[in-house]
Design a protein around this motif. Structure first.
Motif, short mmCIF file in Angstrom:
data_model
loop_
_atom_site.label_atom_id
_atom_site.label_comp_id
_atom_site.label_asym_id
_atom_site.label_seq_id
_atom_site.Cartn_x
_atom_site.Cartn_y
_atom_site.Cartn_z
N ARG A 27 64.17 -1.55 -6.65
CA ARG A 27 63.74 -2.86 -7.14
C ARG A 27 62.37 -2.77 -7.80
O ARG A 27 62.09 -3.43 -8.78
N TYR A 28 61.49 -1.94 -7.24
CA TYR A 28 60.14 -1.81 -7.76
C TYR A 28 59.98 -0.66 -8.76
O TYR A 28 58.87 -0.34 -9.16
N GLY A 29 61.08 -0.04 -9.13
CA GLY A 29 61.04 1.01 -10.14
C GLY A 29 60.40 2.31 -9.68
O GLY A 29 59.91 3.08 -10.50
N VAL A 30 60.43 2.56 -8.39
CA VAL A 30 59.85 3.78 -7.84
C VAL A 30 60.87 4.91 -7.99
O VAL A 30 62.05 4.74 -7.67
N CYS A 31 60.41 6.06 -8.47
CA CYS A 31 61.29 7.23 -8.58
C CYS A 31 61.76 7.62 -7.18
O CYS A 31 60.96 7.72 -6.24
N LEU A 32 63.04 7.84 -7.05
CA LEU A 32 63.63 8.13 -5.73
C LEU A 32 63.71 9.61 -5.39
O LEU A 32 64.18 9.98 -4.32
N SER A 33 63.26 10.48 -6.28
CA SER A 33 63.41 11.92 -6.03
C SER A 33 62.80 12.39 -4.71
O SER A 33 63.34 13.31 -4.09
N PRO A 34 61.71 11.77 -4.21
CA PRO A 34 61.22 12.22 -2.89
C PRO A 34 62.22 12.00 -1.75
O PRO A 34 62.13 12.66 -0.71
N LEU A 35 63.18 11.11 -1.95
CA LEU A 35 64.18 10.87 -0.90
C LEU A 35 65.34 11.86 -0.94
O LEU A 35 66.16 11.89 -0.03
N SER A 36 65.39 12.68 -1.98
CA SER A 36 66.52 13.61 -2.13
C SER A 36 66.63 14.59 -0.97
O SER A 36 67.71 15.09 -0.67
N VAL A 37 65.52 14.87 -0.29
CA VAL A 37 65.56 15.80 0.85
C VAL A 37 66.46 15.28 1.96
O VAL A 37 66.99 16.06 2.75
N LEU A 38 66.66 13.98 2.03
CA LEU A 38 67.52 13.40 3.07
C LEU A 38 68.98 13.79 2.87
O LEU A 38 69.74 13.83 3.84
#
Length: 97
Positions: free
Chosen positions: A62-73
């Motif tokens: 919603r806030y346009g934050v890149c989600l790549s840091p969550l890929s480790v999950l």
């Protein structure tokens, strides 16, 4: 685990408050602190549920934050479902890295 996300520009003080309120509602997020232009989130993976992760992804999206840091999950069996290219977050999580 620590997840570092790049902060976005908030459109108003209330907008910023709603973002942090959303983070505070995700019980697995134990703390957050600023570090330069980033936000460091301490996430308890043992507490993090599928529902909480979906809320986390939705809030950041919603806030346009890149989600790549969550890929480790996606490496854990519990959250392997995030690795499905059919979901709206896939590109931001895996291809925009």
């Amino acid at each position: 685990m620590e997840i570092k996300i790049k902060l976005v520009r908030f459109l108003s003080k209330g907008d910023e408050q709603r973002f942090f309120l959303g983070l505070n509602e995700i019980l697995a997020i134990k703390s957050c602190s600023g570090l330069g232009g980033c936000l460091v989130l301490k996430v308890d993976r043992r507490v993090l549920s599928n529902v909480m992760l979906k809320e986390f992804i939705a809030l950041l999206s919603r806030y346009g934050v890149c989600l790549s840091p969550l890929s480790v999950l996606a490496d854990s069996k519990k959250f392997s479902w995030v690795n499905d290219p059919g979901f709206y977050w896939y590109k931001s999580m895996f291809e925009d890295s």
